[in-house]
Design a protein around this motif. Structure first.
Motif, PDB file in Angstrom:
ATOM      1  N   ILE A 133       0.859  -1.191   0.000  1.00 48.04           N
ATOM      2  CA  ILE A 133       0.000   0.000   0.000  1.00 48.04           C
ATOM      3  C   ILE A 133       0.890   1.234   0.000  1.00 48.04           C
ATOM      4  O   ILE A 133       1.913   1.272   0.686  1.00 48.04           O
ATOM      5  CB  ILE A 133      -0.926  -0.009   1.236  1.00 48.04           C
ATOM      6  N   ASP A 134       0.494   2.254  -0.745  1.00 48.29           N
ATOM      7  CA  ASP A 134       1.323   3.457  -0.825  1.00 48.29           C
ATOM      8  C   ASP A 134       1.407   4.128   0.538  1.00 48.29           C
ATOM      9  O   ASP A 134       0.579   3.912   1.422  1.00 48.29           O
ATOM     10  CB  ASP A 134       0.764   4.424  -1.875  1.00 48.29           C
ATOM     11  N   GLN A 135       2.438   4.985   0.706  1.00 49.70           N
ATOM     12  CA  GLN A 135       2.747   5.544   2.024  1.00 49.70           C
ATOM     13  C   GLN A 135       1.641   6.443   2.561  1.00 49.70           C
ATOM     14  O   GLN A 135       1.338   6.410   3.767  1.00 49.70           O
ATOM     15  CB  GLN A 135       4.059   6.321   1.976  1.00 49.70           C
ATOM     16  N   LYS A 136       0.988   7.190   1.701  1.00 50.40           N
ATOM     17  CA  LYS A 136      -0.089   8.073   2.156  1.00 50.40           C
ATOM     18  C   LYS A 136      -1.244   7.255   2.722  1.00 50.40           C
ATOM     19  O   LYS A 136      -1.772   7.563   3.808  1.00 50.40           O
ATOM     20  CB  LYS A 136      -0.576   8.948   0.993  1.00 50.40           C
ATOM     21  N   ALA A 137      -1.633   6.228   1.999  1.00 49.44           N
ATOM     22  CA  ALA A 137      -2.720   5.360   2.469  1.00 49.44           C
ATOM     23  C   ALA A 137      -2.294   4.607   3.728  1.00 49.44           C
ATOM     24  O   ALA A 137      -3.091   4.406   4.647  1.00 49.44           O
ATOM     25  CB  ALA A 137      -3.126   4.378   1.370  1.00 49.44           C
TER      26      ALA A 137
END
Length: 527
Positions: free
Chosen positions: A484-488
């Motif tokens: 999962i991407d860092q923002k999410a």
């Protein structure tokens, strides 16, 4: 797995099939007895007698054949009904016994082992009353012709009974070995074909083929040894049968020349004697085959025994846990030793450490998927008392999440319809709502596990939602946001850290800010 339970599957069918089996066996001998008078009528040119005996023989043979086909059909139904019961019991046992089972072992038990028992036990049991009736009826027929012929037949049959017992143990070992080697073969296939793409990538097909061939050879050799043992039994029984027929034929010819018995007996005695030998031989072979399956049936019984799982087990929801003197020894001599850990209720722990230090292994020890070589894991409730934990209240998000055939919603609720009303809220909590909109059927999208119609990150969000919706008191996350991407990840992490659940999170790529969000960090070192 036993004969009594097989009978209970359908008492009525079992009883009347055995009755029909006995009747059909006796009818075979009845036809042979009529044949004796048919041959005598032919010799005496009694055309009326010939016509009557031909009609009787025809009715007996046709009726017998029809009954045999019907019996085989009905018994196969009983076998399949019983096997279905056993499969259900096996599935329930594997589900409730709290142990890890290799997929190959489960497959072997539910397919190959049940088929072996069917072939070597249940297919034979119905043959025994049929050939038993042939054996007894043929003896009665011989006794009615001449008592000396009957006596010689008894002596030959007694010898025929004891000789095959010489290889009984060999047959049992051969049958058990087939199951063992087949299980090994399936395990090899599972281990190597699970990484088929990787083998292709590095052109390692030669190794795959070699390993597969070696495992296949073991299965082949096991089957050959089993067949050899079976053929030894058949040859021994056949030899006794041949000697017996020669003796009886010679004795019958002698009595005919002395006018002690009718002419037609020359053929009928030989047939009766052959049926006595064949009947006994088949009964012995059947009992031998059935006995050779006893050990395997015992194993199946152990893995299909009833495990009662209920609320009275004294289990409580775990809120905290401690580890004491925990270590794990591996077959290759390596050892993992863990520090004593005390995790309090609601505490948020970041678990980090050296590669190979055993972070994922520690989770499996906590979950009971692995058994520690030394030490123990203890769980506590809110007041700090040591309890027997309800393991269903521990959420686990592994590096490679497990999904099942079904919809996204079903994989989140784990097929519990009572949780449907909470799905939307939970989806939002793990930042999955935007992904859901991309699917044609939204939350009701069917997952295609063969073609993989979801990304790695979406898989992790489904499992995160699964842990949340089931109100897990302890959540163990093993690189659960790596795809999962860092923002999410930050969004999900904030919500998880604000929850009341006790959280232990394994991660390698967290920045300093993300690390500081946890109550504390536990670092595992590799010795």
């Amino acid at each position: 797995m036993n004969f009594k339970d097989f009978i209970k599957t359908n008492y009525f069918r079992f009883i009347y099939m055995n009755i029909l089996s006995v009747i059909s066996g006796a009818a075979v001998i009845g036809a042979g007895y009529v044949q004796m008078y048919f041959l005598t009528d032919v010799k005496n040119k009694d055309w009326r007698g010939i016509l009557v005996t031909v009609l009787l023989m025809g009715l007996l043979y046709i009726g017998t054949q029809g009954m045999i086909y019907y019996i085989q059909f009905e018994i196969r139904i009983q076998e399949e009904e019983y096997n279905q019961q056993i499969r259900n019991k096996l599935a329930r046992h594997y589900f409730l016994d709290q142990r890890n089972h290799k997929v190959a072992d489960v497959q072997n038990r539910m397919t190959n082992d049940l088929e072996m028992v069917r072939t070597n036990f249940f297919d034979w049991y119905i043959i025994i009353p049929f050939y038993g009736a042939i054996f007894v009826s043929a003896l009665i027929a011989l006794l009615s012709i001449n008592w000396m012929i009957f006596l010689v037949s008894i002596v030959v049959d007694v010898i025929s009974y004891f000789i095959p017992k010489l290889i009984q143990k060999k047959m049992e070992q051969a049958t058990t070995n087939v199951s063992k080697q087949n299980k090994y073969y399936l395990d090899v296939l599972a281990k190597w074909f699970s990484g088929l793409e990787e083998l292709r990538r590095y052109f390692a097909g030669a190794k795959l083929f070699k390993i597969g061939e070696q495992a296949s050879n073991k299965v082949e050799n096991a089957h050959i040894k089993q067949t050899a043992a079976q053929q030894e039994l058949i040859v021994l029984s056949g030899f006794c049968n041949l000697v017996g027929q020669m003796l009886l034929l010679s004795l019958t010819a002698f009595f005919i020349t002395k006018n002690a018995i009718i002419f037609g007996a020359i053929m009928s005695v030989q047939n009766f004697a052959a049926n006595v030998s064949i009947g006994l031989q088949q009964v012995i072979e059947g009992l031998s085959f059935m006995k050779s399956s006893k050990e395997l049936m015992g194993e199946i019984s152990r893995y299909s025994s009833v495990i009662n799982k209920n609320e009275a087990d004294g289990e409580e929801p775990p809120l905290a846990f401690t580890t004491k003197n925990l270590s794990l020894n591996f077959p290759n001599g390596e050892k993992l030793t863990f520090p004593d850990i005390n995790v309090k209720p609601g505490e948020k722990i970041l678990l980090s450490g050296d590669s190979g230090a055993g972070k994922s292994t520690l989770f499996k020890l906590i979950l009971g998927e692995l058994k520690a070589s030394t030490g123990k894991v203890e769980f506590q409730n809110a007041t700090g008392d040591t309890i027997i934990p309800d393991m269903s209240r521990i959420g686990y998000i592994p590096q490679d999440p497990n999904l099942f055939p079904g919809t996204i919603k079903e994989n989140i609720t784990m097929f519990n319809d009572q949780l449907d009303s909470r799905v939307e809220k939970t989806v939002n909590e793990v930042n999955f709502n935007k992904d859901i909109k991309k699917f044609k059927n939204g939350i009701n999208e069917e997952l295609d596990l063969d073609k993989i119609n979801i990304s790695g990150g979406q898989r992790q969000k489904i499992v995160l939602a699964r842990a949340k919706i089931h109100d897990s008191d302890i959540i163990l996350i093993d690189e659960g946001t790596s795809a999962i991407d860092q923002k999410a990840t930050m969004n999900i992490l904030e919500k998880l850290l604000n929850s009341k659940a006790t959280l232990v999170f394994i991660a390698h790529n967290f920045n300093e800010h993300m690390r500081q969000m946890f109550d504390r960090e536990i670092y595992l070192s590799k010795e």
